[in-house]
Enzyme design. Structure first.
Site, short mmCIF file in Angstrom:
data_model
loop_
_atom_site.label_atom_id
_atom_site.label_comp_id
_atom_site.label_asym_id
_atom_site.label_seq_id
_atom_site.Cartn_x
_atom_site.Cartn_y
_atom_site.Cartn_z
N HIS A 128 42.77 27.28 46.91
CA HIS A 128 43.83 27.86 46.28
C HIS A 128 43.66 29.18 46.84
CE1 HIS A 128 46.24 25.08 44.12
NE2 HIS A 128 45.23 24.77 43.41
N ASP A 158 49.53 33.20 49.03
CA ASP A 158 50.29 32.27 49.43
C ASP A 158 51.73 32.62 49.80
OD1 ASP A 158 48.97 30.26 48.07
OD2 ASP A 158 49.55 30.40 46.13
#
Length: 376
Positions: A128, A158
């Site tokens: 992540h 992200d």
């Protein structure tokens, strides 16, 4: 004369449903006027508050069905771009990888969004945002002196190092394909993009102007004139008075001209920080906002997401807007002719009929069971 279809009007994009940076990239293309069709999975849920789906249309396709891949390939045949954010090799196994798509559309730009990239020792492992940025040196750099690294939510990896770089790569590949007639893979990896965002900091490190000890540098709260300070009501003001003229105005508005120690000597920074902190604690955030209104001191109130909506500048530019009562950022950047406005949020399967009609897909695919009919 303006055109409200956006600068990417006429560009067709297929998005294989995922999370985070890939949907963000597809949303950004939709904001810019592209016709984005999101291929959702069965049982995806209503997603009515998933703003990353705004401006898109949705069909639900079971890619594990025997004819599931055929539906996606028919979309790819008519598309300019396909976006996916699955682990390397997954779309190939599903029958919709780059080579399989190029057999039906050699000019297709195939955007691939991953954390680690399509190759390398970690390419096949899960991760992540926080893990990706950890390996780039950027997470280590964020935080106060003597404290642990501070997590910049998932904006840095992200969306900054991931979705934005995928979008830039897609647009560049689209331009190239118009000349060459050939598509290509855009391998957007969060580790690559995040490291690239750190270009200036790496340059300062090479020049001896940056230390790897966090919280001791010019732009990481090391300098007291580039930091946040608590106000009398427990809120904060952001100070970024880097240039001498802006710093002079900061001191003037604070009433500290002649009292503050020489900021050019880092030995004075602890004393200067104490003085600034003590001064800011004497008034509320609103009072300080009024003191610095219209000044060049580079000081601003630190607002929450819900408070930001009411700031006069944010309101004037419609930086934040409401659609169906939902607070959300407006499209960015702005264009002088080809203006855009935010679209609605696509519910899974809500546009099956119109997508088949507008993209002229073979209607017999609707009878195979691979495509789920419109959902409520």
């Amino acid at each position: 004369m303006t055109d409200n279809r956006g600068p990417l009007a006429g560009i067709k994009v297929v998005e294989l449903a995922g999370i985070g940076p890939a949907p963000f990239s597809a949303m950004l293309l939709a904001d810019l006027g592209a016709d984005v069709v999101r291929v959702d999975r069965p049982g995806a849920g209503d997603g009515k508050h998933d703003l990353l789906n705004r401006g898109k249309r949705s069909i639900v396709v079971d890619l594990k069905h025997a004819q599931g891949a055929e539906v996606v390939l028919e979309l790819a045949r008519r598309a300019d771009v396909l976006i996916e954010g699955l682990r390397p090799g997954v779309t190939e196994r599903l029958g919709v990888g780059p080579e399989q798509c190029w057999e039906v559309n050699p000019q297709l730009v195939y955007g691939r969004m991953t954390g680690w990239g399509q190759d390398g020792p970690l390419a096949s492992t899960a991760g992540h945002d926080i893990a990706y940025i950890a390996l780039t040196g950027m997470l280590h750099a964020i935080g106060r002196q003597g404290g642990p690294p501070q997590v910049p939510i998932n904006l840095l990896g992200d969306f900054g190092g991931g979705g934005m770089y995928l979008t830039v790569g897609i647009l560049a590949a689209l331009l190239e394909a118009r000349g060459s007639g050939r598509g290509q893979v855009v391998d957007a990896a969060i580790v690559d993009g995040t490291a690239h965002l750190g270009m200036m900091i790496y340059g300062m490190l090479a020049a001896g102007g940056w230390s790897t000890e966090r919280g001791t540098n010019l732009l990481d709260t090391g300098a007291p004139f580039y930091d946040v300070y608590e106000t009398a009501d427990g809120k904060h003001m952001a100070v970024g008075a880097l240039e001498p003229q802006f710093y002079a105005e900061l001191l003037d508005r604070l009433g500290l001209t002649g009292e503050a120690p020489d900021r050019d000597d880092p030995e004075n920074w602890p004393r200067l920080r104490e003085l600034l902190a003590e001064t800011f604690r004497q008034r509320t955030q609103q009072e300080w906002t009024e003191v610095f209104s219209g000044s060049d001191a580079c000081v601003a109130p630190v607002l929450s997401m819900t408070e930001a909506e009411d700031h006069p500048h944010i309101a004037a530019r419609r930086t934040l807007t409401r659609s169906n009562g939902v607070l959300q950022p407006g499209p960015a950047p702005r264009f002088s002719r080809t203006t855009t406005s935010p679209g609605g949020v696509a519910s899974p399967g809500a546009h099956t009929t119109e997508v088949f009609r507008d993209w002229q897909l073979p209607t017999e695919l609707l009878e195979t069971g691979a495509v789920l009919r419109e959902e409520a």
